[in-house]
Design an enzyme around this catalytic site. Structure first.
Site, PDB file in Angstrom:
ATOM      1  N   ASP A 181       0.853  -1.195   0.000  1.00  0.00           N
ATOM      2  CA  ASP A 181       0.000   0.000   0.000  1.00  0.00           C
ATOM      3  C   ASP A 181       0.883   1.237   0.000  1.00  0.00           C
ATOM      4  O   ASP A 181       0.656   2.185   0.753  1.00  0.00           O
ATOM      5  CB  ASP A 181      -0.925  -0.013   1.229  1.00  0.00           C
ATOM      6  N   LYS A 184       2.551   3.305  -5.962  1.00  0.00           N
ATOM      7  CA  LYS A 184       1.947   2.308  -6.857  1.00  0.00           C
ATOM      8  C   LYS A 184       2.927   1.829  -7.926  1.00  0.00           C
ATOM      9  O   LYS A 184       2.906   0.659  -8.312  1.00  0.00           O
ATOM     10  CB  LYS A 184       0.671   2.861  -7.494  1.00  0.00           C
ATOM     11  N   ASP A 209      -3.382  -3.204  -2.256  1.00  0.00           N
ATOM     12  CA  ASP A 209      -4.483  -2.242  -2.237  1.00  0.00           C
ATOM     13  C   ASP A 209      -4.375  -1.301  -3.439  1.00  0.00           C
ATOM     14  O   ASP A 209      -3.324  -1.187  -4.078  1.00  0.00           O
ATOM     15  CB  ASP A 209      -4.426  -1.438  -0.932  1.00  0.00           C
ATOM     16  N   ASN A 210      -5.491  -0.634  -3.747  1.00  0.00           N
ATOM     17  CA  ASN A 210      -5.542   0.431  -4.759  1.00  0.00           C
ATOM     18  C   ASN A 210      -5.145  -0.033  -6.159  1.00  0.00           C
ATOM     19  O   ASN A 210      -4.561   0.725  -6.939  1.00  0.00           O
ATOM     20  CB  ASN A 210      -4.648   1.617  -4.366  1.00  0.00           C
ATOM     21  N   GLU A 241     -11.355   3.948  -0.157  1.00  0.00           N
ATOM     22  CA  GLU A 241     -11.606   4.141   1.255  1.00  0.00           C
ATOM     23  C   GLU A 241     -12.530   5.331   1.561  1.00  0.00           C
ATOM     24  O   GLU A 241     -12.432   6.392   0.963  1.00  0.00           O
ATOM     25  CB  GLU A 241     -10.287   4.321   2.033  1.00  0.00           C
TER      26      GLU A 241
END
Length: 257
Positions: A181, A184, A209-210, A241
């Protein structure tokens, strides 16, 4: 009473909208420094210390969620996606867990509270300011004995890898769980560094995540290409989120070796 509740709800939504605008304006700074630039990370720490019960991870998580929903949005995994992370940690029962991207310590508290006896979580955060915020929150949750925060990045030319090896017991086959996380663009490169170091073993779980927002296309393409060969991946459709209109994707991947 109903009138006061309505006013409170409208005030919360107004603060949330204002927070989202500040978040958008601060994203360039965030990618450079790890902080939005308006003091929300330190404010979150202060809010937790003032409102969450000391030594109670559940209270700390609820308090951070409340802060993020009613005051300033935080770019941690959040409560909806946090349930996916919880389930993966419970299944894996890791002895050594590596997290990349500590931010304010929310996901470290989520994972740390679920670790079996004797297990450890090491979280790597590139922002020294965030690391200090996270350490305070982790300590308030009563998890400082099992959660460590290291300032650095996996892609810093070997410095952090060497530190994890020398001071935190990272060795071939030692890592049971990884949570990604952080930056990226570094997901895939950092994962491959872990593989090159031999830290993973068949059965190691990696949660990312993401994957949809802001997006990690090279990581997603790699996991889909390696499905059933090097990795077995489950894609979880969820939301960004602290809201319900932006769709996100969380990947849960088991290393096959």
């Amino acid at each position: 009473m109903a009138g006061r509740t309505l006013v409170s709800t409208l005030n919360d939504r107004g603060r949330q909208l204002y927070s989202m605008v500040r978040l958008a304006l601060g994203m360039r700074r965030f990618t450079r420094t790890g902080q939005i630039g308006d003091g929300r990370e330190a404010a979150a720490r202060d809010y937790v210390l003032a409102n969450a019960r000391a030594g109670d991870p559940e209270s700390v998580l609820v308090t951070i969620d409340r802060f993020a929903r009613t005051r300033s949005i935080l770019v941690n995994v959040g409560d909806e996606k946090g349930v996916i992370l919880d389930a993966a940690v419970r299944r894996a029962q890791p002895k050594l867990l590596l997290e990349l991207g500590t931010y304010c310590g929310y996901s470290a508290v989520r994972s740390g509270r679920l670790l079996p006896g004797g297990a450890r979580l090491v979280s790597v955060e590139f922002s020294a300011a965030n690391a200090e915020v996270a350490r305070a929150i982790i300590a308030h949750a009563g998890l400082a004995d099992r959660v460590s925060v290291v300032v650095g990045t996996i892609g810093d030319g070997g410095k952090t890898v060497q530190l994890l090896t020398a001071e935190h017991g990272f060795a071939p086959g030692s890592v049971d769980f990884v949570f990604l996380d952080h930056a990226k663009e570094a997901y895939l490169a950092d994962l491959k560094t872990m593989m090159d170091e031999g830290w993973l073993h068949p059965g190691t779980m990696v949660v990312a995540d993401n994957v949809k927002v802001p997006g990690v296309p090279d990581y997603l393409a790699y996991m889909r290409q390696e499905q059933g060969r090097t990795w077995r991946t489950v894609e979880h459709s969820t939301h960004v989120e602290y809201q319900s209109f932006l769709k996100d994707l969380v990947l849960e991947s088991e290393y096959l070796g």
